[in-house]
Design an enzyme around this catalytic site. Structure first.
Site, PDB file in Angstrom:
ATOM      1  N   CYS A  62       0.885  -1.187   0.000  1.00  9.49           N
ATOM      2  CA  CYS A  62       0.000   0.000   0.000  1.00  9.49           C
ATOM      3  C   CYS A  62       0.912   1.223   0.000  1.00  9.49           C
ATOM      4  O   CYS A  62       0.904   2.027   0.936  1.00  9.49           O
ATOM      5  CB  CYS A  62      -0.880   0.025   1.239  1.00  9.49           C
ATOM      6  SG  CYS A  62      -1.932  -1.412   1.435  1.00  9.49           S
ATOM      7  N   GLY A 118       6.275   6.896   1.444  1.00  6.47           N
ATOM      8  CA  GLY A 118       7.008   7.265   2.670  1.00  6.47           C
ATOM      9  C   GLY A 118       7.700   6.069   3.325  1.00  6.47           C
ATOM     10  O   GLY A 118       8.859   6.157   3.743  1.00  6.47           O
ATOM     11  N   LYS A 119       6.995   4.937   3.401  1.00 10.98           N
ATOM     12  CA  LYS A 119       7.594   3.763   4.070  1.00 10.98           C
ATOM     13  C   LYS A 119       8.640   3.103   3.177  1.00 10.98           C
ATOM     14  O   LYS A 119       9.679   2.653   3.661  1.00 10.98           O
ATOM     15  CB  LYS A 119       6.516   2.730   4.445  1.00 10.98           C
ATOM     16  CG  LYS A 119       5.302   3.290   5.162  1.00 10.98           C
ATOM     17  CD  LYS A 119       5.613   3.809   6.520  1.00 10.98           C
ATOM     18  CE  LYS A 119       4.386   4.370   7.224  1.00 10.98           C
ATOM     19  NZ  LYS A 119       3.636   5.426   6.536  1.00 10.98           N
ATOM     20  N   ASP A 147       0.678  -0.845   4.886  1.00 11.50           N
ATOM     21  CA  ASP A 147       0.362   0.396   5.600  1.00 11.50           C
ATOM     22  C   ASP A 147      -1.049   0.760   5.127  1.00 11.50           C
ATOM     23  O   ASP A 147      -1.216   1.529   4.187  1.00 11.50           O
ATOM     24  CB  ASP A 147       1.405   1.452   5.199  1.00 11.50           C
ATOM     25  CG  ASP A 147       1.223   2.776   5.914  1.00 11.50           C
ATOM     26  OD1 ASP A 147       0.595   2.785   6.981  1.00 11.50           O
ATOM     27  OD2 ASP A 147       1.705   3.795   5.390  1.00 11.50           O
ATOM     28  N   CYS A 184      -2.262   4.322  10.990  1.00 11.28           N
ATOM     29  CA  CYS A 184      -2.091   5.539  11.799  1.00 11.28           C
ATOM     30  C   CYS A 184      -3.375   5.722  12.606  1.00 11.28           C
ATOM     31  O   CYS A 184      -3.955   6.791  12.633  1.00 11.28           O
ATOM     32  CB  CYS A 184      -1.733   6.747  10.946  1.00 11.28           C
ATOM     33  SG  CYS A 184      -2.852   7.064   9.593  1.00 11.28           S
TER      34      CYS A 184
HETATM   35  C1  LIG Z   1      -2.131   4.873   4.512  1.00 11.99           C
HETATM   36  S1  LIG Z   1      -2.015   5.015   2.801  1.00 11.99           S
HETATM   37  C2  LIG Z   1      -0.356   4.571   2.502  1.00 11.99           C
HETATM   38  C3  LIG Z   1       0.654   5.625   2.859  1.00 11.99           C
HETATM   39  C4  LIG Z   1       2.066   5.283   2.423  1.00 11.99           C
HETATM   40  N1  LIG Z   1       2.468   3.962   2.810  1.00 11.99           N
HETATM   41  C5  LIG Z   1       3.101   6.270   2.919  1.00 11.99           C
HETATM   42  O1  LIG Z   1       3.875   5.972   3.824  1.00 11.99           O
HETATM   43  O2  LIG Z   1       3.131   7.378   2.368  1.00 11.99           O
HETATM   44  C6  LIG Z   1      -2.895   3.606   2.244  1.00 11.99           C
HETATM   45  C7  LIG Z   1      -2.773   3.312   0.762  1.00 11.99           C
HETATM   46  O3  LIG Z   1      -3.436   2.052   0.511  1.00 11.99           O
HETATM   47  C8  LIG Z   1      -3.934   2.074  -0.798  1.00 11.99           C
HETATM   48  N2  LIG Z   1      -4.925   1.000  -0.963  1.00 11.99           N
HETATM   49  C9  LIG Z   1      -6.257   1.025  -0.740  1.00 11.99           C
HETATM   50  N3  LIG Z   1      -6.809  -0.167  -0.992  1.00 11.99           N
HETATM   51  C10 LIG Z   1      -5.811  -0.979  -1.385  1.00 11.99           C
HETATM   52  C11 LIG Z   1      -5.752  -2.334  -1.804  1.00 11.99           C
HETATM   53  N4  LIG Z   1      -6.841  -3.082  -1.829  1.00 11.99           N
HETATM   54  N5  LIG Z   1      -4.558  -2.840  -2.162  1.00 11.99           N
HETATM   55  C12 LIG Z   1      -3.450  -2.068  -2.125  1.00 11.99           C
HETATM   56  N6  LIG Z   1      -3.435  -0.776  -1.746  1.00 11.99           N
HETATM   57  C13 LIG Z   1      -4.608  -0.240  -1.377  1.00 11.99           C
HETATM   58  C14 LIG Z   1      -4.480   3.480  -0.958  1.00 11.99           C
HETATM   59  O4  LIG Z   1      -4.571   3.832  -2.315  1.00 11.99           O
HETATM   60  C15 LIG Z   1      -3.450   4.313  -0.174  1.00 11.99           C
HETATM   61  O5  LIG Z   1      -2.477   4.860  -1.028  1.00 11.99           O
END
Ligand SMILES: C[S@@+](CC[C@H](N)C(=O)[O-])C[C@H]1O[C@@H](n2cnc3c(N)ncnc32)[C@H](O)[C@@H]1O
Length: 393
Positions: free
Chosen positions: A233, A238-239, A294, A347
């Protein structure tokens, strides 16, 4: 702009937000329509708007009136112990004087000390049991901390220098910082945070804006040189960037919404990191030593930075998120090689998104065990954040 005119602007923006506009959108819209406002004015207005959103419940109660931009700013002044009439004077661009009704409401409003606990803590009623459950005896202290601004935290990029060297580079540009005890590369900005985005240290990839808790959670991952790592994700990355700064390995970023990763190649280049972007069809089963999820979450740990979320989250949206998190858990786990690890992060402070989510995965998925988990909170001088590490047999 005079201080009172800035409060007038904050009232206008808050009314738009209460009417359904997103905070950032309302702030940008106001700035575009009022080009005379300088950067100092805009920053001060922004702070007032966000302070009011963090303390929305208590400020309205302190005004004694119904929810509105004016009620929020009347409550804000009262919370600061400032005479309301001095600002609501009607002079120049200052807000109009209190109406007879507003004055009567204010005169009969309780003091902060007399507010009911959840009002004083700016906690939505429906979330209080879950937050009490997750935070135990820290509940009141954490919720009180959530009423205040979050510090600006940087991650010093280990690929570009030591934390001490990067701290000195920041200082040469007038940005003051101190080492943050929670994570080895974290710096807490103590002066001139507004200079960061235009600094050489930022454009040269010496620092990234990242809270201390996710940094600590990434530092706790069992990363080894040469590992195949999937950030499932990845979002803005960032991660991925924090992991790649730690160790040379094969880092793959993926996101269900690939457009969210659009800045990642530029950020990776700036940081001197190599991160490959892949879509779902390019992810083989069992191919990674470590998969990080994440997941999308309520953001209840970041209410200091995005306070609107505290008031807009509802039980249906939370249930939807919990379902999505479980599906991502199951899908991502399939990409972990035997003997590999799965790191789950949110978070959020809420148990349903954290410990209960991990427990439910372990209960329905044989062949996995929990290695560690930790909930961070503002009492760690960080955002609320949860990280769990699971291992596949
Ligand atoms: C909390 S954010 C991630 C932030 C990122 N890891 C960072 O550190 O900047 C969650 C992410 O999960 C993605 N997401 C949502 N549903 C998903 C899925 N089924 N599979 C993969 N990614 C997904 C969203 O598009 C979003 O970008």
């Amino acid at each position: 702009m005079t201080p009172a005119a800035r409060i007038g602007a904050a009232i206008e923006i808050l009314d738009r937000i209460l009417g359904g506009a997103a905070a950032e959108q309302a702030l940008t819209g106001w700035a575009r329509a009022n080009r005379f406002a300088g950067s100092g004015d805009r920053a001060a207005i922004r702070d007032q708007v966000f302070d009011a959103l963090r303390c929305r419940r208590s400020f309205v109660a302190l005004s004694g009136g119904a929810e509105s931009g004016r009620a929020l700013m009347i409550g804000a002044l009262r919370a600061e112990g400032r005479p309301v009439g001095e600002v609501f004077s009607g002079d120049g661009y200052a807000p109009a004087p209190l109406s007879a009704e507003e004055a009567a409401n204010l005169a009969s409003a309780p003091s902060y000390e007399a507010l009911a606990e959840l009002v004083a803590l700016d906690c939505p009623d429906w979330l209080a049991p879950a937050l009490r459950d997750a935070l135990g005896e820290d509940f009141a202290q954490v919720m009180q901390a959530m009423r205040h601004r979050a510090p600006v935290i940087l991650r010093a990029n280990a690929a570009r220098g030591s934390r001490a060297e990067i701290r000195e580079a920041l200082a040469r540009e007038g940005i003051e910082s101190i080492p943050h005890p929670l994570a080895n590369h974290a710096l807490k900005v103590t002066g001139n945070a507004q200079k960061i985005r235009n600094s050489g240290a930022y454009s040269d990839g010496l620092v990234e804006l990242q809270d201390a808790a996710p940094q600590a959670a990434v530092e706790a991952l069992p990363l080894k040189p040469g590992m195949r790592v999937l950030d499932f994700c990845a979002g803005g990355g960032g991660k991925s960037l924090a992991m790649a700064a730690r160790n040379r390995g094969h880092y793959v970023a993926h996101d269900a919404a690939p457009s969210r990763m659009r800045d990642l190649p530029v950020r990776a280049r700036r940081a001197g990191a190599r991160i490959e972007i892949r879509d779902s069809a390019q992810l083989a089963t069992g191919a990674f030593d470590l998969v990080l999820i994440d997941v999308p979450c309520s953001g209840s740990g970041t209410w200091r930075r995005a306070p609107e979320a505290k008031w807009t989250l509802g039980p249906d949206r939370l249930a939807e998120l919990v379902g999505l998190q479980a599906r991502i858990f199951d899908t991502a786990a399939r990409h972990v090689a035997p003997g590999g690890s799965l790191a789950y992060m949110t978070c959020s402070l809420l148990g349903a998104e954290n410990r209960a989510q991990v427990a439910a995965f372990l209960a329905r998925t044989p062949g996995w065990r929990l290695v560690t988990n930790r909930l961070y909170s503002p009492l760690d001088d960080s955002d609320g954040f949860f990280g769990a590490l699971l291992m596949r047999d």
